[in-house]
Design an enzyme around this catalytic site. Structure first.
Site, PDB file in Angstrom:
ATOM      1  N   SER A 135      30.522  17.691 -27.750  1.00 29.90           N
ATOM      2  CA  SER A 135      29.924  16.463 -28.401  1.00 29.90           C
ATOM      3  C   SER A 135      29.172  16.877 -29.736  1.00 29.90           C
ATOM      4  O   SER A 135      28.827  17.880 -30.071  1.00 29.90           O
ATOM      5  CB  SER A 135      28.964  16.029 -27.454  1.00 29.90           C
ATOM      6  OG  SER A 135      28.034  14.838 -28.050  1.00 29.90           O
ATOM      7  N   TYR A 148      21.069  17.007 -23.366  1.00 27.77           N
ATOM      8  CA  TYR A 148      22.208  17.131 -23.292  1.00 27.77           C
ATOM      9  C   TYR A 148      22.579  17.729 -24.447  1.00 27.77           C
ATOM     10  O   TYR A 148      23.944  18.487 -24.599  1.00 27.77           O
ATOM     11  CB  TYR A 148      22.658  15.549 -23.582  1.00 27.77           C
ATOM     12  CG  TYR A 148      24.080  15.189 -23.471  1.00 27.77           C
ATOM     13  CD1 TYR A 148      24.860  15.156 -22.456  1.00 27.77           C
ATOM     14  CD2 TYR A 148      24.508  15.027 -24.746  1.00 27.77           C
ATOM     15  CE1 TYR A 148      26.206  14.765 -22.718  1.00 27.77           C
ATOM     16  CE2 TYR A 148      26.059  14.422 -24.836  1.00 27.77           C
ATOM     17  CZ  TYR A 148      26.780  14.589 -23.876  1.00 27.77           C
ATOM     18  OH  TYR A 148      28.149  13.899 -23.907  1.00 27.77           O
TER      19      TYR A 148
END
Lengths: 243, 441
Positions: A135, A148
């Protein structure tokens, strides 16, 4: 015949990737925590593309089961895609380590455990491909989602190392850094339309990049210059931004 | 986000929910009060508009196909385009297709769509042996013409107002090639085109394009298009093993929303004359790709933008056969004599009526006219409503954006029975569109 294993196939990106590879004629292994969630996808993919699909119930956080799962796959996968991910609750993770751990384990530790197995198997055969869906959140830690983000940063670094290790053996490793994607995970978030991709767009870009043997892609592509700018902001300024 | 139907009017702010499992859908139903299902958003007006919209785009799996019988089982978000892509190469065709392939199976059933084969094959509900519906309380009901028939016939043509269609069975029809044998017959005036329709009932597909603005001797001039699935022997230009395969369709984009003045009386008149004479010269038989025959407008992506920012609507009505020529002539003359701009007009003879409570088709003539929206259009269409209802006809809800509740009640004889069913299973409090609110369904 290619045989692709998609780990986390019930996600929107996982499902779109299944369509990409099935359209190209690959047989598929799809995994999800509850295999019943994949039943309809299996019949759909088999009907649309005339390929073989097997649904496998599998919990990425059950580390002990990983090697049994991988060795049970016959024929062995020629391509492995790690799509499983968990956004989690950043605020909860600050005070509750079990939440932080779940984020780290789903996005990073489980990927390491599974892709180690894939890499070992492919290195012996000297062929195959590995794709990790990381990501842009892993490019720089932000106050609002650094659990995250740090797990994804770990995943990106792992994939880069794996690529380096396997380069001589002919096994390719692709790192995918999607920006905003309109999926179940982001539903209800106010995402800027111009910066937001559809899962199908990401999957199409991933498929093409893998076929060309590329190393790393952003999706949509203009996230690359955006992230270059964000990375270049000096830390003494960055820390004061509300991100 | 901003949402509108195919006609680009009205534009509303809506929240869109999508679901990937029955449980997820149940959760959405629990949390929303008034909501409506939406597939590909090709209904013209406000049938799929509501402040809370349930999109079926993620619910689009093919579940089972029996390649001996052609019976398909699928989720409701599967599109006709999907079905064509997957099944034409295997020798199967959807039983009924509308003028665009970008509609979902769920939307097709909720509109009980008709195609160019209505006179020979009926509307799509005649080819749906069963469906599963999620009710307002989250329960799932399996219904068919044999089981829970009232719910089934309320749902077919029920505009999504009885529940959310989850899955359906669809009886596909066998084909031998991906081509259509087309015959064009020009009708120099209204009587001639109606006679052509009467003479061509043995053809599977028939539809006519009509020039609403032609006057005098040319009044009602039309081109009738007839079609039949071609057999392999008719294909001289394709190898037998390629008979079911087509290359990807050629498409062009509509790059901009046209300014409102682009469509005016002159350009519309010129377009219609050109269309008539160009096709008149092609009279006779030819072989067409199925997509060119059924979906000519799909080749122009976003063609709705030529109508400008104000948007457009399609006025589609049906008149009983007995009203025939006289009724059609009265309406076409009223349109031609008005200041409104009938851009594209399509005429078709429907076969007999199906049992769907709110199904549109009934035996007789249907005319569909595209109008750009103007300040005066809706008042004019209300005048047409009176003429249509005077002849015992009605308008198609899937195209509608402005019909009155009173007109709806007086032209749809099962309106009350439908409302009662909705009330009894609590659908009325949960499922509604801007259209159903306007029509007080």
């Amino acid at each position: 015949m290619t045989q692709v294993l998609i780990l986390g196939a019930a996600s929107d990106i996982g499902r779109a990737l299944a369509h990409e590879y099935a359209r190209a004629g690959s047989n598929l292994y799809l995994t999800a925590r509850k295999a019943e969630r994949l039943e309809a996808d299996c019949s759909d993919l088999a009907l649309r593309y005339g390929i073989q699909v097997r649904a496998i119930e599998f919990d990425a956080l059950d580390f002990a089961s990983h090697s049994t799962l991988y060795s049970s796959l016959d024929p062995a996968p020629t391509g492995v895609i790690y799509v499983a991910g968990y956004l989690g609750d950043n605020e909860k993770a600050q005070s509750d380590f079990s939440e932080a751990r779940r984020i780290i384990d789903t996005n990073y530790s489980a990927a390491v455990s599974l892709l180690n197995l894939a890499a070992a198997s492919m290195a012996i055969k000297r062929t195959g491909f590995i794709i990790g869906i990381s990501s842009v959140a892993g490019e720089r830690g932000r106050g609002s989602n650094y659990y995250y983000g740090s797990a994804k940063a770990g995943l990106s670094a792992y994939l880069s190392g794996l690529r380096n290790r396997l380069a001589a053996s002919g096994v390719t490793v692709l790192t995918v850094k999607p920006g905003f994607v309109a999926t179940k995970m982001t539903e209800g978030m106010p995402l800027p339309p111009l910066l937001t991709a559809r899962a199908e767009q990401v999957a199409g870009a991933v498929f093409r990049a893998q076929q060309k043997g590329r190393n790393e892609i952003f999706s949509l592509w203009y996230w690359r210059p955006i992230m270059a700018i964000i990375r270049s902001i000096p830390e003494f300024i960055f820390k004061k931004l509300s991100l | 986000m901003k949402l509108s139907g195919w006609g680009n009017f009205p534009v509303i702010d809506a929240r869109i929910h999508s679901f990937r499992s029955e449980d997820e859908l149940r959760g959405i139903l629990r949390e929303t009060s008034a909501c409506i299902a939406r597939g590909l958003g090709r209904s013209y007006g406000d049938s799929s508009l509501q402040r809370e919209v349930i999109a079926t785009g993620q619910w689009n799996r093919l579940l089972h196909f029996d390649d001996r019988t052609g019976l398909l089982h699928c989720q409701s978000g599967v599109s006709i385009a999907d079905l064509l892509d997957v099944f034409v190469p295997r020798g199967w065709f959807p039983p009924v297709v509308p003028g665009t392939r970008f509609v979902t199976v769920g939307g097709a059933i909720a509109s009980d769509i008709h195609g160019k084969n209505h006179h020979s094959e009926g509307s799509i509900s005649s080819h749906v042996p069963a469906l599963d519906l999620m009710l307002a309380n989250g329960d799932i009901r399996h219904c068919s013409p044999e089981q829970d028939a009232e719910l089934f016939w309320s749902t077919c043509g029920g505009m999504g107002l009885t529940g959310l269609i989850l899955r359906a069975k669809l009886q596909m029809r066998p084909i031998e090639t991906a081509y259509i044998r087309q015959e064009l017959r020009p009708g120099r005036n209204l009587d001639e085109i109606l006679a052509h329709f009467e003479d061509s009932s043995s053809w599977t597909y028939s539809v006519a394009w009509l020039d609403c603005l032609a006057q005098g001797r040319d009044f009602g001039r039309s081109i009738l298009m007839l079609g039949e699935h071609a057999g392999p022997a008719e294909l001289s230009h394709v190898n037998a093993d390629q008979a079911l395969c087509l290359s990807a369709p050629r498409t062009i984009n509509t790059p901009i929303t046209f300014p409102n003045f682009a469509l005016n009386r002159l350009s519309v008149r010129a377009f219609n004359s050109l269309y008539y004479y160009r096709n008149k010269s092609k009279t006779g038989t030819s072989l067409q790709r199925y997509d060119d025959f059924f979906f000519p407008l799909d080749a122009i992506i976003g063609w709705n933008r030529i109508y400008g920012r104000r948007g457009f609507t399609q006025y589609q009505f049906v008149l009983p056969r007995s009203a025939g020529s006289e009724g059609l002539a009265t309406i076409i003359r009223t349109i031609g004599g008005s200041s409104e701009l009938p851009f594209l007009t399509v005429l078709k003879l429907f076969g007999s009526e199906q049992p769907g409570l709110l199904s549109f088709p009934t035996e007789g003539y249907t005319l569909a006219v595209d109008f750009p929206i103007t300040r005066t259009l809706f008042a004019f269409l209300a005048r047409l409503d009176e003429i249509v209802q005077g002849y015992g006809g009605r308008v198609y809800l899937t195209k509608d954006v402005r019909l009155s509740a009173a007109s709806f009640r007086s032209s749809y004889p099962n309106a009350e029975r439908f409302a009662a069913l909705r009330h009894n299973n609590d659908a009325a409090a949960k499922f509604s569109s801007l259209q159903s609110e306007r029509l007080e369904i």
